[in-house]
Design an enzyme around this catalytic site. Structure first.
Site, PDB file in Angstrom:
ATOM      1  N   ARG A  96       3.227  -6.409  -9.026  1.00 60.88           N
ATOM      2  CA  ARG A  96       2.423  -7.573  -8.619  1.00 60.88           C
ATOM      3  C   ARG A  96       1.412  -7.963  -9.695  1.00 60.88           C
ATOM      4  NH1 ARG A  96       6.438  -8.325  -5.304  1.00 60.88           N
ATOM      5  NH2 ARG A  96       6.596  -6.717  -3.717  1.00 60.88           N
ATOM      6  N   GLU A 124       6.204   2.394   3.179  1.00 62.96           N
ATOM      7  CA  GLU A 124       7.197   1.679   2.378  1.00 62.96           C
ATOM      8  C   GLU A 124       8.026   2.647   1.527  1.00 62.96           C
ATOM      9  OE1 GLU A 124       5.193  -2.668   2.055  1.00 62.96           O
ATOM     10  OE2 GLU A 124       4.774  -1.357   0.350  1.00 62.96           O
ATOM     11  N   ARG A 139       3.677  -4.853  13.660  1.00 67.82           N
ATOM     12  CA  ARG A 139       3.202  -4.206  12.429  1.00 67.82           C
ATOM     13  C   ARG A 139       1.680  -4.268  12.310  1.00 67.82           C
ATOM     14  NH1 ARG A 139       4.805  -6.134   6.270  1.00 67.82           N
ATOM     15  NH2 ARG A 139       2.930  -5.306   5.290  1.00 67.82           N
ATOM     16  N   ASP A 198      -1.152  -7.754   5.285  1.00 70.61           N
ATOM     17  CA  ASP A 198      -0.930  -7.445   3.877  1.00 70.61           C
ATOM     18  C   ASP A 198      -1.444  -8.532   2.943  1.00 70.61           C
ATOM     19  OD1 ASP A 198      -0.065  -6.213   1.639  1.00 70.61           O
ATOM     20  OD2 ASP A 198       2.063  -6.187   2.146  1.00 70.61           O
ATOM     21  N   GLU A 236     -10.110  -2.408   0.849  1.00 62.45           N
ATOM     22  CA  GLU A 236      -9.241  -2.757  -0.280  1.00 62.45           C
ATOM     23  C   GLU A 236      -8.929  -4.246  -0.256  1.00 62.45           C
ATOM     24  OE1 GLU A 236      -5.748  -0.218  -0.755  1.00 62.45           O
ATOM     25  OE2 GLU A 236      -4.597  -1.858  -1.608  1.00 62.45           O
ATOM     26  N   GLU A 249      -0.790 -11.923  -5.453  1.00 66.42           N
ATOM     27  CA  GLU A 249       0.598 -11.790  -5.005  1.00 66.42           C
ATOM     28  C   GLU A 249       0.965 -12.834  -3.955  1.00 66.42           C
ATOM     29  OE1 GLU A 249       1.418  -7.923  -3.374  1.00 66.42           O
ATOM     30  OE2 GLU A 249       3.433  -8.475  -2.731  1.00 66.42           O
TER      31      GLU A 249
HETATM   32  C1  BDP Z   1       2.468  -5.033  -0.779  1.00 67.36           C
HETATM   33  C2  BDP Z   1       3.131  -5.230  -2.114  1.00 67.36           C
HETATM   34  C3  BDP Z   1       3.749  -3.951  -2.625  1.00 67.36           C
HETATM   35  C4  BDP Z   1       2.721  -2.844  -2.614  1.00 67.36           C
HETATM   36  C5  BDP Z   1       2.128  -2.719  -1.228  1.00 67.36           C
HETATM   37  C6  BDP Z   1       1.018  -1.702  -1.148  1.00 67.36           C
HETATM   38  O1  BDP Z   1       4.123  -6.222  -1.993  1.00 67.36           O
HETATM   39  O2  BDP Z   1       4.231  -4.199  -3.923  1.00 67.36           O
HETATM   40  O3  BDP Z   1       3.288  -1.637  -3.003  1.00 67.36           O
HETATM   41  O4  BDP Z   1       1.577  -3.949  -0.835  1.00 67.36           O
HETATM   42  O5  BDP Z   1      -0.127  -2.124  -1.011  1.00 67.36           O
HETATM   43  O6  BDP Z   1       1.720  -6.165  -0.478  1.00 67.36           O
HETATM   44  O7  BDP Z   1       1.267  -0.517  -1.190  1.00 67.36           O
END
Ligand code: BDP
Length: 722
Positions: free
Chosen positions: A186, A309, A354, A383, A405, A411
């Protein structure tokens, strides 16, 4: 001869024109430009910087402060102040109680300054009119020196200075999402600024300049590598690279942190498990922590993305996040290191909304995290979207250290090419009142003042910094680094005031220019919200790279990766029901909000579709008689129009901005307008294909069909990482 003479004369003229602006502006100098002041301002500066008085021999940190003052004054006034020991008229005196016991007599607010604050004051000492940069520590002097230089750049009256400041948040930290191959997840500003291959031998000037910029804002921590990290980052060769960077950053008061991969004991040492309750795992991390601290004695700690993730974590062994975080905390505790554990967790097997999952996962653990663990919570529950309500964990875990954070890299707000000043977004989050207690704003939860128990506090920002000459991929993106740092220092600062500061240091101090650019900046985030995800829509971007619209996407493996999961648009209506008849996510907030956000009538229009599924034809009071469909279209149009207006306003500034930067910003605004239209058109085309309503009267039809928008592919969009 004449031809040669003419050529020479032309060259001279070109050089003169070039130096009229001091030097070509390419963005490298950020807000630390220190351009030569006009004659009338140069004299007062010279009078107030005749010399520097500081303790000798200077430590590396004091030396950094002195060097910065010398550089700034020399560039702005044309004269470098000498370092002297005796007071003289017009001197700048860098004083701590240890080096200058007379400070005690001056009734300065030394207690309020703490370990990092500073005071700037014009005083008369032993008959000499001097400027004091006073602090309890050298770090305070460093921050004070930058603050004084900022005051000069902003045109303050240098003969009557009286200000002091101290950070409200203990850790003000950048999170780099940088990979070992120098790609940046990103990241839209080129390669990673860390030239891993050259490290530890090559210590580039750019690292020093990075440190200067951060110190000027008070940023005091940096996580060097991506949260989706490789285990190798914890091996000796990589630790040595990190140690070299720590050496460069140390004089600027910046501590180095690393993201740690939870499965590292398996991957690096061949242990059969990374189970946090296994004694071998425990021992491995202890030894690893000892090794890290041998190489980097002031190492900050580990940042961990676990069971999120696809990253490994304690959940792989049936253990909780507490088990994982506390095990690492124990390994770091003898060295006073921190574990920063991310709350960005949602599960592929959990069918629940989510937006609710992090709260469900972490809230029961309140009070069970070790004292050197900070739980790092994204500003909103999904997010980093252009707009989200504040994260429900804020205020819900009073017995846990909670950090905030933000994402500085854009992004979800147009990558590096769109002009979107994030100050208003940060301010909106920080000022949000959680209503868990009186005056329980997110700012007061995050800076700890709500609890008043001196707990560790943290604001982190996912960096937007790369190898690009201008650091951030565009001049205006620099403002987001700037406002992040300023608000991490003081979460009560206003986005508008910070924008004005930044503009004056970056472009021009002329009030008319500051006003015009400020207007562009302050409206820019709302414009993005409108042309991408109006009235509470979220997560509507295309797959993986997140570049451009994809509201139709519904075929991804995990339901919550699909934009249709969030928009829930069908023939009858649109929006995610998070109220009593839906996922009940509202119940995670204090009753004040649960009640208000639980009902359509009391939900603010900008969060409507976040919390409610509403009929396309419903007429809602805040929409002034328009139906939901009409309002949605209206907002998309307003977003595009806002960009058109931003472009026009920027064009009008051509005479006031140096040509190169003006042209570059103009080019980016052209991209932004094109892409705003793309978002608007593709979104309207899709929603119309679902709801089968006619376009409101007078509205321009999308340029292409929804099928055509669906066919667009952008395989090489940046920021994908490795
Ligand atoms: C998402 C991003 C991803 C990050 C993730 C994170 O798309 O690339 O790894 O957040 O914060 O928004 O871990």
């Amino acid at each position: 001869m004449t031809t040669m003479f003419k050529a020479l004369a032309a060259l001279m003229l070109a050089l003169l024109a070039h130096t009229a602006h001091g030097q070509t502006e390419d963005g490298y100098d950020l807000w630390l430009r220190y351009r030569a002041l006009p004659a009338e301002a140069r004299q007062p500066l010279q009078a107030r910087s005749t010399a520097l008085v500081a303790a000798e021999p200077a430590s590396p940190m004091l030396r950094a402060a002195i060097n910065e003052l010398k550089r700034g004054v020399a560039q702005m006034s044309g004269r470098e102040p000498p370092l002297v020991q005796a007071l003289q008229d017009g001197a700048l005196v860098l004083a701590t109680p240890a080096t200058w016991p007379e400070l005690a007599r001056l009734s300065l607010p030394m207690d309020a300054l703490g370990q990092e604050g500073y005071a700037l004051r014009s005083v008369t000492l032993d008959g000499h009119a001097v400027t004091l940069i006073a602090a309890n520590t050298e770090r305070g002097l460093l921050y004070g020196s930058f603050a004084w230089l900022r005051a000069v750049q902003l045109g303050a009256d240098l003969a009557h200075l009286d200000e002091h400041a101290a950070p409200k948040v203990q850790w003000r930290m950048l999170n780099h999402w940088d990979n070992p191959d120098r790609s940046v997840e990103r990241g839209y500003a080129g390669l990673s600024i860390w030239d891993w291959q050259g490290l530890p031998d090559i210590r580039r000037q750019r690292y020093v300049d990075y440190a200067r910029a951060n110190a000027s804002l008070g940023i005091n921590g940096t996580v060097l590598n991506n949260v989706n990290t490789k285990a190798e980052m914890l091996t000796e060769p990589w630790l040595k690279k990190a140690a070299a960077l720590a050496d460069v950053l140390r004089p600027y008061g910046i501590r180095v942190f690393l993201s740690a991969r939870f499965s590292a004991p398996k991957e690096l040492a061949g242990l059969p498990t990374a189970d946090p309750l296994d004694p071998r795992v425990h021992a491995w991390w202890r030894a690893k922590a000892d090794e890290v601290y041998r190489l980097i004695p002031d190492f900050g700690g580990f940042l961990v993305k676990a069971n999120s993730e696809g990253e490994p974590g304690p959940g792989d062994y049936g253990r909780s996040h507490m088990d994982g975080a506390n095990m690492l905390a124990e390994a770091l505790a003898p060295h006073h290191g921190l574990v920063i554990w991310r709350a960005f967790v949602y599960s592929e097997t959990d069918a629940d909304d989510r937006a609710k999952q992090a709260y469900g996962e972490f809230k029961p653990g309140d009070g069970r995290f070790a004292p050197n663990v900070i739980l790092q919570v994204k500003n909103g529950p999904i997010d980093f979207q252009p707009r989200e309500p504040f994260h429900p964990l804020f205020g819900a875990m009073p017995h846990t250290n909670l950090g905030l954070e933000f994402q500085i890299t854009k992004e979800y707000l147009g990558f590096a090419t769109h002009l979107a000043y994030l100050g208003p977004l940060f301010e909106e989050v920080l000022r949000a009142d959680t209503h868990v207690a009186d005056d329980a704003t997110v700012a007061r939860i995050v800076d700890g003042s709500l609890y008043g128990d001196g707990r560790p506090t943290l604001i982190a920002g996912v960096a937007n910094i790369g190898e690009d000459r201008d650091w951030c991929g565009s001049d205006f993106n620099q403002a987001n680094w700037y406002v992040f740092g300023r608000m991490a220092w003081d979460p009560e600062l206003s986005a508008d005031a910070v924008a004005r500061e930044w503009i004056a240091q970056t472009f021009s101090r002329a009030p008319r220019v500051v006003d015009a650019i400020d207007k562009i900046m302050m409206g820019s985030r709302e414009a993005v919200v409108d042309y991408m995800t109006p009235i509470g829509l979220h997560h509507q971007m295309a797959t993986n790279h997140h570049y451009g619209p994809g509201p139709w996407v519904s075929d991804l493996a995990r339901p919550e990766w699909n934009p249709t999961y969030y928009n829930k648009a069908d023939l009858n209506g649109i929006g995610f029901d998070r109220g009593a008849t839906g996922s009940q996510a509202v119940a995670q907030y204090a009753p004040y909000w649960a009640e208000r956000w639980g009902r359509v009538e009391t939900t603010p229009p900008e969060l409507l579709l976040w919390f409610h599924h509403v009929g396309w034809d419903a007429k809602l009071a805040p929409f002034g008689g328009r139906t939901v469909w009409e309002e949605l279209v209206h907002r998309y149009d307003a977003g595009v129009q806002a960009v058109v207006d931003m472009r026009r306003a920027w064009e009008a500034l051509a005479p006031d901005i140096d040509a190169r930067r003006h042209a570059e910003v103009a080019g980016y605004l052209a991209i932004q307008e094109r892409e705003a239209r793309w978002w608007r058109d593709a979104s309207i085309a899709y929603f119309q294909s679902v709801n089968r309503r006619p376009l409101p009267v007078g509205v321009v039809a999308p340029a292409m069909t929804v099928e055509q928008y669906r066919q667009l592919k952008y395989s090489f969009a940046p920021g994908h990482g490795s």
